[in-house]
Design a protein around this motif. Structure first.
Motif, PDB file in Angstrom:
ATOM      1  N   TYR A  12       0.829  -1.206   0.000  1.00 37.11           N
ATOM      2  CA  TYR A  12       0.000   0.000   0.000  1.00 37.11           C
ATOM      3  C   TYR A  12       0.863   1.257   0.000  1.00 37.11           C
ATOM      4  O   TYR A  12       0.555   2.245  -0.663  1.00 37.11           O
ATOM      5  N   ASP A 207     -14.060  -6.766  -6.799  1.00 33.01           N
ATOM      6  CA  ASP A 207     -12.634  -6.447  -6.789  1.00 33.01           C
ATOM      7  C   ASP A 207     -12.279  -5.454  -7.882  1.00 33.01           C
ATOM      8  O   ASP A 207     -11.406  -4.595  -7.699  1.00 33.01           O
ATOM      9  N   VAL A 210     -13.066  -1.941  -6.742  1.00 27.66           N
ATOM     10  CA  VAL A 210     -12.116  -1.506  -5.713  1.00 27.66           C
ATOM     11  C   VAL A 210     -10.827  -1.001  -6.355  1.00 27.66           C
ATOM     12  O   VAL A 210     -10.296   0.058  -5.995  1.00 27.66           O
ATOM     13  N   VAL A 211     -10.307  -1.744  -7.320  1.00 28.73           N
ATOM     14  CA  VAL A 211      -9.077  -1.330  -8.007  1.00 28.73           C
ATOM     15  C   VAL A 211      -9.325  -0.064  -8.818  1.00 28.73           C
ATOM     16  O   VAL A 211      -8.493   0.861  -8.824  1.00 28.73           O
ATOM     17  N   SER A 214      -9.302   3.012  -6.614  1.00 33.12           N
ATOM     18  CA  SER A 214      -7.932   3.387  -6.265  1.00 33.12           C
ATOM     19  C   SER A 214      -7.229   4.035  -7.450  1.00 33.12           C
ATOM     20  O   SER A 214      -6.496   5.022  -7.290  1.00 33.12           O
ATOM     21  N   SER A 237      -2.092   0.834  -8.116  1.00 34.69           N
ATOM     22  CA  SER A 237      -3.459   0.582  -7.671  1.00 34.69           C
ATOM     23  C   SER A 237      -3.700  -0.904  -7.444  1.00 34.69           C
ATOM     24  O   SER A 237      -4.352  -1.299  -6.477  1.00 34.69           O
ATOM     25  N   SER A 240      -1.609  -1.963  -4.282  1.00 35.29           N
ATOM     26  CA  SER A 240      -2.109  -1.439  -3.015  1.00 35.29           C
ATOM     27  C   SER A 240      -3.383  -2.133  -2.543  1.00 35.29           C
ATOM     28  O   SER A 240      -3.717  -2.110  -1.359  1.00 35.29           O
ATOM     29  N   THR A 241      -4.115  -2.754  -3.476  1.00 34.08           N
ATOM     30  CA  THR A 241      -5.356  -3.463  -3.113  1.00 34.08           C
ATOM     31  C   THR A 241      -5.206  -4.976  -3.224  1.00 34.08           C
ATOM     32  O   THR A 241      -6.185  -5.702  -3.043  1.00 34.08           O
ATOM     33  N   ARG A 244      -5.894  -7.091  -0.004  1.00 30.45           N
ATOM     34  CA  ARG A 244      -7.324  -6.996   0.307  1.00 30.45           C
ATOM     35  C   ARG A 244      -8.131  -7.889  -0.625  1.00 30.45           C
ATOM     36  O   ARG A 244      -9.042  -8.587  -0.177  1.00 30.45           O
ATOM     37  N   SER A 245      -7.800  -7.886  -1.904  1.00 30.99           N
ATOM     38  CA  SER A 245      -8.516  -8.732  -2.865  1.00 30.99           C
ATOM     39  C   SER A 245      -8.329 -10.207  -2.541  1.00 30.99           C
ATOM     40  O   SER A 245      -9.279 -10.997  -2.605  1.00 30.99           O
TER      41      SER A 245
END
Length: 369
Positions: A12, A207, A210-211, A214, A237, A240-241, A244-245
């Motif tokens: 991140y 997902d 979300v990307v 970002s 991007s 950083s995710t 989480r994904s």
């Protein structure tokens, strides 16, 4: 903090990163190969359509000691058609025979009762017409079409049309793979399958959105600096995710795997198989496509714009000049660059430290004074 949590924090902050965008041609090639395989499997051997779509009869027996093989042999002998037999968790049998009318179904029911040495009244027979299956299929296609249109409109408004196109391609990719897996493993296509396919559409987009969010934040005022190209920001991007994904996908897959392997395999619940397989494959394909298909495709489309082409030219020229001086292009301290914030570049090797995240004006450095 756990190792995974520490890795997620470093991803991140931009301290480490993997070059997803730079290797996009590899991901495209893998996806094309998988998609072609899925499409071929739809022709050979093809989908195993259930009686809800072909028409036929379903016979459910009471608890019996008759084996699946014996029941299948008896049903095929009595009907003259192929039969599918499932042993349910409570010891009952579910026998499906396609292409039977009412008179034939009654005759098969009597013969099954004689073979199983039970009263005919203990066997429940349900006749299904093919028109009902066609109605379900038509409604499913209509629902899929409406969903696709709404998704494209929403993403085009919330983000931009390039992201909407990339998300649509990723959705088609996920659905094709899921249906292809159904054809390969020979699972029966039932209304439960249709429900599962419609359900994974939302999960597949999760997902990706979300990307994209970002990426939208990271690419603000991108043309006002000369340190990072659009692909660099897209790469950041994804990184950083990424954790989480992975976490959300694994957490979602675990209960679905329980339905598929325990509920379907151990308990013999046919409907659970139909829904859980489509969910399992769709969730995995959705997580893959958001990282390896949707975002790289956005970067490809975006960098065709004249502004982004000019930006890339300036960034590469600056990096070349810095390399000639033996410096790092990421060590620059221009005001606009600092406002934009550091993002791992495509030139950085996988797993390498690629620089600290930039700090904007007015934000604390984190140092003790």
């Amino acid at each position: 903090m756990s190792r995974l949590g520490n890795l997620g924090a470093r991803l991140y902050r931009g301290e480490v990163g993997y070059d997803f965008i730079g290797k996009r041609k590899i991901w495209y090639g893998i996806s094309i190969l998988i998609t072609i395989t899925a499409m071929v499997s739809l022709v050979v051997p093809g989908l195993n359509m259930g009686i809800e779509f072909k028409g036929g009869a379903v016979f459910t027996t009471s608890k019996t000691s008759v084996s699946v093989a014996q029941a299948q042999e008896a049903a095929e002998r009595a009907s003259g058609h192929d039969a599918i037999v499932q042993k349910l968790g409570n010891g009952t049998l579910r026998i499906q025979v396609s292409e039977l009318d009412t008179q034939e179904a009654n005759q098969v029911e009597k013969e099954l009762a004689e073979d199983f040495k039970v009263d005919a009244e203990t066997i429940n027979a349900e006749l299904v017409g093919p028109s009902w299956g066609k109605e379900i299929a038509n409604k499913a296609w209509t629902g899929l079409g409406v969903f696709m249109i709404l998704v494209v409109i929403y993403l085009a408004i919330a983000f931009e049309w390039r992201m909407a196109v990339a998300a649509l391609v990723a959705l088609i990719h996920d659905i094709t793979i899921t249906v292809g897996v159904y054809a390969l493993v020979g699972f029966e296509v039932t209304p439960g399958t249709v429900i599962g396919l419609l359900t994974i559409l939302g999960y597949s987009l999760y997902d990706t959105v979300v990307v994209f969010d970002s990426l939208k934040e990271g690419s603000k005022d991108i043309t006002k600096q000369t340190r990072w190209t659009y692909s660099d920001v897209a790469n950041r991007s994804i990184n950083s995710t990424l954790v989480r994904s992975i976490n959300t996908t694994v957490v979602a897959l675990l209960p679905v795997a329980g339905l598929l392997f325990i509920g379907g395999g151990v308990l013999g619940a046919g409907m659970l198989n139909d829904i859980s397989l489509s969910l399992f494959v769709g969730l995995a394909a959705g997580a893959y496509s958001s990282i390896f298909i949707a975002t790289p495709l956005v970067a490809d489309l975006k960098e065709r714009e004249p502004q982004m082409k000019a930006l890339k030219k300036r960034v590469l020229a600056k990096r070349a000049a810095a390399a000639a001086k033996g410096e790092s292009a990421q060590d620059g301290t221009e005001g606009s660059d600092e406002d934009f914030g550091g993002v791992p570049g495509d030139a950085a090797p996988a797993g390498a430290v690629v620089g600290q995240r930039g700090r904007g004006r007015g934000r604390p450095s984190g140092r003790r004074r």
